[in-house]
Design a protein around this motif. Structure first.
Motif, mmCIF file in Angstrom:
data_model
loop_
_atom_site.group_PDB
_atom_site.id
_atom_site.type_symbol
_atom_site.label_atom_id
_atom_site.label_comp_id
_atom_site.label_asym_id
_atom_site.label_seq_id
_atom_site.Cartn_x
_atom_site.Cartn_y
_atom_site.Cartn_z
ATOM 1 N N LEU A 68 4.233 -9.243 5.203
ATOM 2 C CA LEU A 68 3.946 -7.928 4.632
ATOM 3 C C LEU A 68 3.001 -8.086 3.454
ATOM 4 C CD1 LEU A 68 4.484 -4.833 4.388
ATOM 5 C CD2 LEU A 68 6.302 -5.438 2.758
ATOM 6 N N HIS A 103 1.819 -5.819 0.657
ATOM 7 C CA HIS A 103 2.186 -4.537 0.058
ATOM 8 C C HIS A 103 1.205 -4.149 -1.037
ATOM 9 C CE1 HIS A 103 4.579 -1.419 -1.936
ATOM 10 N NE2 HIS A 103 4.338 -2.048 -3.070
ATOM 11 N N THR A 149 -0.126 2.496 6.206
ATOM 12 C CA THR A 149 0.331 1.155 6.597
ATOM 13 C C THR A 149 -0.220 0.813 7.975
ATOM 14 O OG1 THR A 149 2.354 1.473 5.308
ATOM 15 C CG2 THR A 149 2.336 -0.339 6.894
ATOM 16 N N THR A 208 -7.105 -2.252 7.867
ATOM 17 C CA THR A 208 -6.412 -2.295 6.577
ATOM 18 C C THR A 208 -7.405 -2.184 5.429
ATOM 19 O OG1 THR A 208 -4.735 -3.720 7.584
ATOM 20 C CG2 THR A 208 -4.748 -3.578 5.187
ATOM 21 N N GLY A 237 -4.867 -0.131 2.721
ATOM 22 C CA GLY A 237 -3.439 0.108 2.864
ATOM 23 C C GLY A 237 -2.576 -1.130 2.814
ATOM 24 N N ASN A 238 -1.323 -0.920 3.170
ATOM 25 C CA ASN A 238 -0.374 -2.008 3.368
ATOM 26 C C ASN A 238 -0.585 -2.577 4.772
ATOM 27 O OD1 ASN A 238 1.116 -1.091 0.888
ATOM 28 N ND2 ASN A 238 1.557 0.659 2.208
ATOM 29 N N GLN A 239 -0.133 -3.803 4.992
ATOM 30 C CA GLN A 239 -0.255 -4.383 6.331
ATOM 31 C C GLN A 239 1.016 -5.138 6.692
ATOM 32 O OE1 GLN A 239 -4.013 -6.087 7.883
ATOM 33 N NE2 GLN A 239 -2.861 -7.995 8.160
ATOM 34 N N LEU A 240 1.639 -4.720 7.799
ATOM 35 C CA LEU A 240 2.796 -5.407 8.366
ATOM 36 C C LEU A 240 2.310 -6.177 9.588
ATOM 37 C CD1 LEU A 240 5.917 -5.847 8.470
ATOM 38 C CD2 LEU A 240 6.002 -3.863 10.017
ATOM 39 N N LYS A 253 9.351 2.263 8.182
ATOM 40 C CA LYS A 253 9.048 3.644 7.792
ATOM 41 C C LYS A 253 10.016 4.143 6.727
ATOM 42 C CE LYS A 253 6.414 5.470 11.683
ATOM 43 N NZ LYS A 253 6.314 6.490 12.753
ATOM 44 N N TYR A 259 7.758 2.925 3.941
ATOM 45 C CA TYR A 259 6.416 3.512 3.965
ATOM 46 C C TYR A 259 6.429 4.766 4.854
ATOM 47 C CZ TYR A 259 5.256 -1.188 2.290
ATOM 48 O OH TYR A 259 5.203 -2.350 1.580
ATOM 49 N N TRP A 291 0.662 5.790 9.673
ATOM 50 C CA TRP A 291 0.684 4.444 10.235
ATOM 51 C C TRP A 291 -0.417 4.283 11.275
ATOM 52 C CZ3 TRP A 291 4.110 0.083 10.020
ATOM 53 C CH2 TRP A 291 5.091 0.170 9.012
#
Length: 467
Positions: free
Chosen positions: A79, A81, A88, A107, A112-115, A153, A156, A160
């Motif tokens: 992750l 963040h 995300t 991203t 953004g965030n990246q999972l 979720k 976040y 998405w």
């Protein structure tokens, strides 16, 4: 000097602003929020650029999502963040997850965030005991991503996106097909779509790609290599001895060499720029020079056990669901000792049993894209053989787009598109993420992180064998 100081000042102000944004959600701490997610373990928090935090994680997943209370396994994630309220991006390469804090192109576009997810069966994300035929399917992998997105979720709640390159692009598409409501947009890069496996358009593509002189020179060095296989084979054996390579899966170093020579034509167009045509050795060149060239394009020991082992889950899926290109080798047939061996089943150990090929899996996804697909944006390279059979939009595809990078290879991305198309694609992705078409000046100024190696290296372009 004044200009340099001004730029540095802008970057520092932007960094400070982003750090402030990252902490803007009251007293919430991302590590504390991660601790609340059922089945999630924080393995480590690793260094990240200012304004970001980076974690290695595992999430407990059912080995078989049809039996959620049965055996489970730990699936690796990372992750990156930035901000609880930022968009995300769910990213997968379709292979192992990278433990470097890289950002995919989407991203970067949405800041953004990246999972990032490791694909099941790529170690260590493999159930024990393994049940390949039940557990390693495109639906099971899509269900993994669905479970992870739903879990995150809680942290976040904003927009998405899903993305991936090559096999990861396929994975992102399948995820959207089976769980269409999970994300607000899907951006697959260089994703093959082998709808009906026996109907192959790859060889026609390979017969016409690029410059005729370049194609001729590639075929000439392939023929030369096979005629000199004993000479090159000695170099392959020496390299194998040096690196501890064995060949129990394919059968011999000679068989590995032959398949590698066949694949080198495909691999050249997959990863090399057109300018690399000038570097193709002439027939009769010193063996060391020929060996060195193959090392850059397709190692003649590519199919050793040690190089195959990490990718066996891919070859298994290619043999039972994904499909694969027919070997492009008609002009080499008189020199082949193992005709027909260049196929995915060759690269799967005998201990792993292959079920009957699933001829419905790919047509199902293809039909869904054409009739129900929404918010899909496909990117391909015009010189990439994997784009010979791309996903196609149809009468039911809504708010969906497809782009080809002129002269692009398997590393093609939005930034390489003609300026107008790149702007269109970028605006579309930002719209799906609930953002204005253009980022604010502060975000643009903070787009890169000098001095933090790898952060802006796009994991979509990481080189992988064949796919």
């Amino acid at each position: 000097m004044r200009r340099l100081l001004t730029v540095l000042s802008t970057v520092l102000i932007s960094a400070a602003a982003l750090v402030g944004v990252a902490g803007a959600a009251g007293d919430r701490d991302i590590k504390a929020e991660l601790a609340k997610v059922p089945g999630l373990t924080v393995v480590s928090e690793d260094p990240a650029p200012a304004g970001f935090r980076f974690f290695e994680l595992t999430l407990t997943q059912p080995a078989d999502h049809r039996n959620p209370h049965g055996p489970s396994f730990e699936q690796r994630f990372t992750l990156l963040h930035r901000d609880f309220s930022a968009p995300t991006v769910a990213f997968t390469s379709g292979y192992n997850v990278s433990t470097a804090p890289n950002r995919s192109e989407p991203t970067k576009i949405v800041d953004g965030n990246q999972l990032s997810m490791e694909y099941r069966y790529f170690t260590p994300s493999r159930p024990e005991p393994a049940d390949w035929s039940r557990q390693l399917t495109i639906w099971q992998a899509a269900a993994d991503e669905h479970a992870a997105v739903q879990a995150f979720k809680r942290i976040y709640p904003g927009k998405w996106l899903a993305t991936g390159g090559s096999k990861g692009g396929m994975t992102a598409t399948y995820f959207r097909r089976f769980f269409p409501g999970d994300v607000d947009g899907t951006i697959p890069y260089v994703a093959p779509n082998d709808v009906i496996d026996p109907l192959d358009r790859y060889n026609d593509f390979l017969a016409h790609v690029g410059d005729p002189a370049c194609r001729a020179s590639l075929k000439a060095i392939q023929r030369d290599a096979l005629k000199r296989r004993d000479e090159l084979g000695e170099l392959a054996k020496a390299d194998a001895a040096k690196n501890g390579y064995t060949f129990s899966i394919v059968g011999s170093v000679d068989k590995s060499l032959e398949i590698s020579v066949i694949d080198s034509y495909f691999a050249f167009w997959q990863y090399q720029p057109a300018s690399a045509c000038a570097s193709v050795p002439k027939p009769g060149a010193p063996a060391a020079a020929v060996w060195s060239w193959f090392e850059q394009v397709e190692s003649l020991n590519t199919y050793s056990d040690q190089q195959l082992e990490p990718y066996i889950p891919y070859y298994y899926q290619a043999a039972v669901q994904l499909g694969s290109p027919e070997a492009y080798d008609s002009y080499l047939r008189d020199l082949l000792r193992y005709p027909g061996a260049d196929a995915p089943a060759t690269f799967v150990p005998a201990s792993v049993k292959l079920p009957r090929f699933d001829y419905l899996a790919m047509p199902d996804v293809d039909f869904w894209v054409k009739t129900q697909g929404k918010q899909l944006l496909f990117v391909y390279g015009s010189n990439d053989p994997w784009g010979a059979e791309p996903f196609e939009l149809g009468f039911g595809s809504k708010d969906s787009y497809r782009y080809f990078v002129p002269g692009g290879n398997h590393g093609s991305n939005i930034a390489q598109l003609p300026a107008t198309q790149a702007a269109e694609a970028t605006a579309t992705i930002r719209r799906w993420a609930g953002l204005p078409a253009q980022p604010p000046p502060t975000a643009r100024a903070f787009a890169g992180f000098p001095g933090f190696p790898g952060f802006d290296a796009d994991p979509l372009t990481a080189e992988r064998p064949r796919l």
